[in-house]
Motif scaffolding. Structure first.
Motif, short mmCIF file in Angstrom:
data_model
loop_
_atom_site.label_atom_id
_atom_site.label_comp_id
_atom_site.label_asym_id
_atom_site.label_seq_id
_atom_site.Cartn_x
_atom_site.Cartn_y
_atom_site.Cartn_z
N LEU A 24 51.85 48.71 27.07
CA LEU A 24 52.58 47.76 27.34
C LEU A 24 52.33 46.87 28.46
N TYR A 25 53.03 48.06 29.53
CA TYR A 25 52.89 47.62 30.61
C TYR A 25 51.59 47.39 30.87
N LEU A 26 50.57 48.39 30.44
CA LEU A 26 49.02 47.20 31.37
C LEU A 26 48.66 45.80 30.88
N MET A 27 49.07 45.90 29.85
CA MET A 27 49.39 44.27 28.54
C MET A 27 50.03 43.20 29.24
N LYS A 28 51.52 43.87 29.98
CA LYS A 28 51.83 42.76 30.64
C LYS A 28 51.49 42.72 32.22
N GLU A 29 50.86 43.51 33.20
CA GLU A 29 50.14 42.98 34.00
C GLU A 29 49.27 42.04 33.94
N VAL A 30 47.89 42.48 32.65
CA VAL A 30 46.61 41.11 32.33
C VAL A 30 47.70 40.51 32.60
N SER A 31 48.65 40.04 32.00
CA SER A 31 49.47 38.83 31.14
C SER A 31 50.11 38.16 32.83
N ASN A 32 50.44 38.98 33.51
CA ASN A 32 50.21 38.31 35.33
C ASN A 32 49.19 37.84 35.81
N VAL A 33 48.17 38.73 35.27
CA VAL A 33 46.27 38.65 36.15
C VAL A 33 46.51 37.15 35.66
N ALA A 34 46.51 36.70 34.27
CA ALA A 34 45.80 35.85 33.32
C ALA A 34 47.09 34.44 33.96
N LYS A 35 47.79 34.75 34.52
CA LYS A 35 48.91 33.49 34.82
C LYS A 35 48.42 33.17 36.43
N TYR A 36 48.08 34.06 37.02
CA TYR A 36 48.04 34.17 38.34
C TYR A 36 45.97 33.80 39.02
N LEU A 37 45.68 33.86 37.69
CA LEU A 37 44.11 33.95 37.95
C LEU A 37 44.49 32.26 37.27
N ALA A 38 45.12 31.30 36.29
CA ALA A 38 45.44 30.02 35.75
C ALA A 38 45.59 28.98 36.79
N GLU A 39 46.01 29.99 37.89
CA GLU A 39 47.06 28.88 39.40
C GLU A 39 46.45 29.08 40.09
N GLN A 40 45.44 29.75 40.21
CA GLN A 40 44.00 29.65 40.89
C GLN A 40 43.11 28.52 40.87
N ALA A 41 43.07 28.87 39.74
CA ALA A 41 41.54 27.62 39.04
C ALA A 41 42.11 26.24 39.25
N GLU A 42 43.78 26.65 38.87
CA GLU A 42 44.27 24.52 39.15
C GLU A 42 44.54 24.53 40.27
N GLN A 43 44.60 25.47 41.67
CA GLN A 43 44.37 25.26 42.67
C GLN A 43 43.09 24.30 43.34
N LEU A 44 41.80 25.26 43.07
CA LEU A 44 40.43 24.99 43.04
C LEU A 44 40.15 23.83 42.98
N LYS A 45 41.00 23.79 41.65
CA LYS A 45 40.21 22.29 40.97
C LYS A 45 40.78 21.44 41.98
N PHE A 46 42.64 21.47 42.23
CA PHE A 46 42.94 20.71 42.57
C PHE A 46 41.61 20.22 44.41
N THR A 47 41.74 21.24 44.84
CA THR A 47 40.90 21.37 46.28
C THR A 47 39.75 20.50 46.00
N ILE A 48 38.66 20.94 44.69
CA ILE A 48 37.24 20.39 44.63
C ILE A 48 37.34 19.21 44.24
N GLN A 49 38.51 18.20 43.90
CA GLN A 49 38.98 16.98 43.41
C GLN A 49 39.06 15.95 44.85
N ARG A 50 39.52 16.55 45.11
CA ARG A 50 39.52 16.18 47.08
C ARG A 50 38.40 15.67 47.90
N PHE A 51 37.33 16.56 47.03
CA PHE A 51 36.14 16.36 47.99
C PHE A 51 35.21 15.69 46.86
N LYS A 52 35.85 15.21 46.05
CA LYS A 52 34.05 14.63 45.49
C LYS A 52 34.47 13.05 46.05
N LEU A 53 32.15 12.90 45.95
CA LEU A 53 31.99 11.66 46.65
C LEU A 53 32.49 10.54 45.74
#
Length: 87
Positions: free
Chosen positions: A58-87
């Protein structure tokens, strides 16, 4: 009188025989009870180990869930950053 003494003696021998059988049966019952208690103890220990593993999972599943949320946030930030550099 003599016959009465023999009857009493025979009855006493029968009672002694039954008493010995009872003692033997009680010993067997006691032994079996101890075996059941040992099995119950082993089962209890096993259940505690399973409970500990479940808590760890259960503890490990919560950790995986937290990491997945963090990665989703990072992906959104990366997507936003990439959109600023479109030609």
């Amino acid at each position: 009188m003599k016959e009465s003494v023999y009857e009493v003696s025979s009855s006493v021998e029968t009672i002694v025989s039954f008493s010995q059988q009872q003692v033997q049966n009680i010993g067997q019952t006691s032994s079996q009870s101890q075996e059941v208690a040992a099995i119950a103890e082993e089962t209890s220990v096993g259940a505690e180990e399973v409970n500990a593993v479940i808590k760890e999972q259960l503890y490990l599943m919560k950790e995986v869930s937290n990491v997945a949320k963090y990665l989703a946030e990072q992906a959104e930030q990366l997507k936003f950053t990439i959109q600023r550099f479109k030609l």
